[in-house]
Design a protein around this motif. Structure first.
Motif, PDB file in Angstrom:
ATOM      1  N   ALA A   1      21.289  39.101 -15.753  1.00 51.30           N
ATOM      2  CA  ALA A   1      20.097  38.972 -16.587  1.00 51.30           C
ATOM      3  C   ALA A   1      19.179  40.156 -16.303  1.00 51.30           C
ATOM      4  O   ALA A   1      19.061  40.602 -15.163  1.00 51.30           O
ATOM      5  CB  ALA A   1      19.372  37.661 -16.304  1.00 51.30           C
TER       6      ALA A   1
ATOM      7  N   TYR B   1      21.138  38.683 -21.526  1.00 52.30           N
ATOM      8  CA  TYR B   1      22.113  38.006 -20.668  1.00 52.30           C
ATOM      9  C   TYR B   1      23.516  38.508 -21.002  1.00 52.30           C
ATOM     10  O   TYR B   1      23.913  38.546 -22.174  1.00 52.30           O
ATOM     11  CB  TYR B   1      22.037  36.492 -20.873  1.00 52.30           C
ATOM     12  CG  TYR B   1      23.240  35.747 -20.347  1.00 52.30           C
ATOM     13  CD1 TYR B   1      23.443  35.574 -18.981  1.00 52.30           C
ATOM     14  CD2 TYR B   1      24.202  35.223 -21.229  1.00 52.30           C
ATOM     15  CE1 TYR B   1      24.552  34.899 -18.502  1.00 52.30           C
ATOM     16  CE2 TYR B   1      25.320  34.540 -20.758  1.00 52.30           C
ATOM     17  CZ  TYR B   1      25.484  34.379 -19.392  1.00 52.30           C
ATOM     18  OH  TYR B   1      26.584  33.721 -18.927  1.00 52.30           O
TER      19      TYR B   1
ATOM     20  N   ILE C   1      18.037  30.574 -16.210  1.00 49.36           N
ATOM     21  CA  ILE C   1      17.277  31.824 -16.148  1.00 49.36           C
ATOM     22  C   ILE C   1      15.810  31.445 -16.032  1.00 49.36           C
ATOM     23  O   ILE C   1      15.279  30.704 -16.869  1.00 49.36           O
ATOM     24  CB  ILE C   1      17.479  32.710 -17.386  1.00 49.36           C
ATOM     25  CG1 ILE C   1      18.937  33.186 -17.478  1.00 49.36           C
ATOM     26  CG2 ILE C   1      16.543  33.917 -17.339  1.00 49.36           C
ATOM     27  CD1 ILE C   1      19.227  34.057 -18.698  1.00 49.36           C
TER      28      ILE C   1
END
Length: 628
Positions: A290, A302, A336
């Motif tokens: 990421a 990503y 994330i």
């Protein structure tokens, strides 16, 4: 990060000068907003800050959480700072943290990274303002620092907070591997690597020629299950210039390095101290990256490599943040993390959020994790080896006021793959014939609930007289748990089992002791079916419930009758443990009955029949005959 922090500092200073109570008011507001979120998401550790590229939080085999982070009282140089070890007060979810071995803190620290080995020793790497990269261990049994080993010179002393300069990972043998940024002979920042087994001999890893003003930043390390080590870094020029590139190299266990791979993202990468990259390898061997896009500025990007090459076809929803950080979900998927949308793109964004992507699913929404003024540089707990309690998700982050304050968040993983069914709640002992409620919960291999389970289950029991639920298909509304009813009828040790109809390995059962119900009848047994007149015959009387179980608790009195008016019958009596032995004599030839009846409850009764014969002598034989 530079512009972000100056903005925050200026606004706080103005608030203190012009309206002295404003800061206190803002803090109270943040605390109130956070009250609706789990308290375990914002556990205060102490002074300190975190970075994305290195990991700075571990959990030992005894389930004790540690976080090691540098402090910073003033941006950007953090003068007089130190590296501090914080230990949780208890196993599992901490209530608080306390610093350990403060007398031996490293000082003048830049960025730091930690990793755990199989002996619960924490390996620690950091760079300092004397231009060195250093290594120590921390003993979690004695809670003491070891002596410092200076690994190499970096010739880099003018770094600021957020210049993530070190990374650390431990292989399956417990050997630490380190990467760091250092100025080489050309005066430019490059990425270097060394490991303890090779006596920390450094070598330069970035091999892509750098043009004017370009440099390499933010090394990050992660092992694959086959012990291949991945090293990723950012190449670019200056802070918030949209000219960055993400590179990756792989080191085999035989210490050979692959050619450099470059992430060919069409949106490029932002060069900034607010841009990892963040690297994670899930247990299936898939590598995940990421970082921030160059255009649109600071949008999360990503990429993943399932073993066949890097792909960028599974982007999360559009979201701008700083320093996106990857973390595991405990079930093969990923999160994330990042703060809210910064305004402007290089400014500050409030609160912490996360995207979640299950192992075989799509990205979920940008979900609030913690409310407050936090930096986006979240450090997650992640390791391929020596990663105890993988179903517990831990991360560290910090409030971006100065001096910095370090927080820890912890959660139980939301599992998505069922491995077993937990059958619970059926009362034991239970009385035969009584309908009882119980639950079936889908769980993963570690016993965590699987709220996404939608399988169909079938029920079975060792009790052949049991009344069981019909097959049931779980729905999303069940969230992995459903309540059922069943009735057991056979006294003794029984079980109720549930199994997934598509995968019978997904199963579970519960043991239940069934007690007899109240007596409903008597059973007379053992009296001869044919008996000579005037001859005494023995027999048993057993009290049974409606299911044929011996009613061991029967405490009534029995009265005996017979169709034979001349019979000699037992006196009224009781049973012991639901049964008793008696004797009777029938005298009238023919078919006769013997009846036992409860004196208080006449409906509790039972009978047996016998043919009575009369025996007399003939010339040479004794002849027996019934009436007629």
């Amino acid at each position: 990060m530079l512009k972000l922090r100056l903005t925050v500092l200026l606004s706080l200073t103005i608030a203190q000068v012009t309206v002295g109570s404003l800061i206190a008011t803002l803090v109270v507001s943040n605390v109130a907003a956070a009250a609706s979120l789990p308290a375990s998401h914002t556990i205060l550790a102490g002074p300190g800050y975190t970075d994305v590229s290195p990991h700075q939080i571990v959990r030992t085999g005894s389930n004790i959480l540690y976080t090691i982070a540098p402090t910073c009282d003033a941006y950007p140089s953090c003068p007089g700072n130190s590296l501090r070890v914080y230990r949780a007060d208890q196993s599992g979810t901490p209530a608080s943290f306390s610093e350990q071995d403060a007398a031996h803190r490293p000082t003048d620290v830049g960025s730091s990274a930690i990793a755990l080995d199989g002996t619960d020793t924490i390996h620690v790497l950091w760079n300092d303002r004397t231009g060195m990269v250093n290594y120590r261990t921390f003993d979690t049994t004695a809670n003491r620092w070891s002596a410092t080993t200076a690994i190499a010179t970096t010739n880099w002393t003018d770094f600021g907070q957020g210049d993530e300069g070190v990374a650390l990972a431990v292989d399956g043998n417990g050997t630490p591997h380190a990467a760091w940024s250092a100025k080489a002979a050309d005066g430019v920042l490059h990425i270097f690597y060394a490991n303890r087994a090779a006596n920390w001999i450094p070598r330069q890893i970035d091999d892509v020629p750098l043009t004017t003003n370009r440099r390499t930043l933010h090394p990050t390390l992660a092992f694959k299950p086959d012990s291949t080590l991945l090293l990723a870094w950012l190449e670019g020029t200056f802070n918030y210039v949209p000219d960055g590139t993400i590179h990756i190299r792989a080191r085999s266990p035989a210490d050979t390095w692959s050619a450099t791979q470059t992430i060919a993202d069409p949106d490029g990468a932002m060069t900034t101290i607010d841009n990892g990259p963040s690297l994670l390898v899930t247990p299936d061997g898939t590598a995940h990256l990421a970082f921030l896009a160059a255009n649109p500025p600071d949008q999360i990007r990503y990429w993943y490599d399932p073993g066949t090459g890097w792909l960028g076809d599974r982007q999360p929803p559009n979201q701008i943040t700083h320093d996106p950080s990857l973390g595991p979900d405990g079930a093969g998927g990923i999160f994330i993390y990042g703060h809210g949308t910064p305004v402007p793109f290089d400014g500050h964004g409030d609160n912490l959020y996360s995207f979640h992507k299950p192992a075989a699913g799509a990205w979920g929404p940008w979900t609030l994790y913690a409310t407050g003024s936090f930096d986006s540089s979240v450090s997650t707990r992640s390791a391929q080896f020596f990663h105890p309690f993988p179903q517990t998700l831990d991360l560290a982050f910090w409030g971006d006021a100065y001096p910095n304050t370090l927080y820890v968040g912890t959660d139980t993983a939301i599992s998505t793959t069922a491995a077993r069914l937990a059958v619970a709640g059926f009362p034991s002992p239970t009385t035969a014939g009584t309908s009882q409620s119980f639950t079936v919960m889908a769980q993963d291999g570690s016993g965590n609930p699987v709220p996404t389970y939608t399988g169909t289950i079938h029920f079975a029991s060792t009790d052949l007289l049991a009344t069981l639920p019909n097959d049931y298909m779980f729905t999303g509304a069940d969230a992995g748990t459903h309540t059922f009813t069943a009735t057991l009828a056979t006294a003794g040790a029984q079980s109720v089992a549930a199994s997934d109809t598509a995968n019978t390995l997904i199963t579970g059962s519960i043991s239940v002791t069934v007690s007899p119900a109240a007596a409903a009848r008597f059973v007379i047994a053992g009296f001869p079916t044919t008996i000579s007149s005037s001859r005494s015959g023995s027999f048993t009387v057993t009290a049974e419930d409606v299911f044929g179980n011996t009613a061991v608790g029967y405490a009534g009195m029995i009265h005996f009758t017979s169709s034979d008016a001349q019979a000699l019958l037992p006196a009224d009596g009781g049973l012991i443990g639901g049964t008793g032995m008696f004797a009777a004599t029938l005298r009238t030839a023919g078919s006769q009955s013997l009846t036992a009846r409860d004196i208080a409850v006449p409906s509790i009764t039972g009978s047996a029949t016998s043919t009575v014969v009369i025996c007399g002598p003939t010339r040479k034989l004794v002849r027996c005959y019934a009436a007629g």
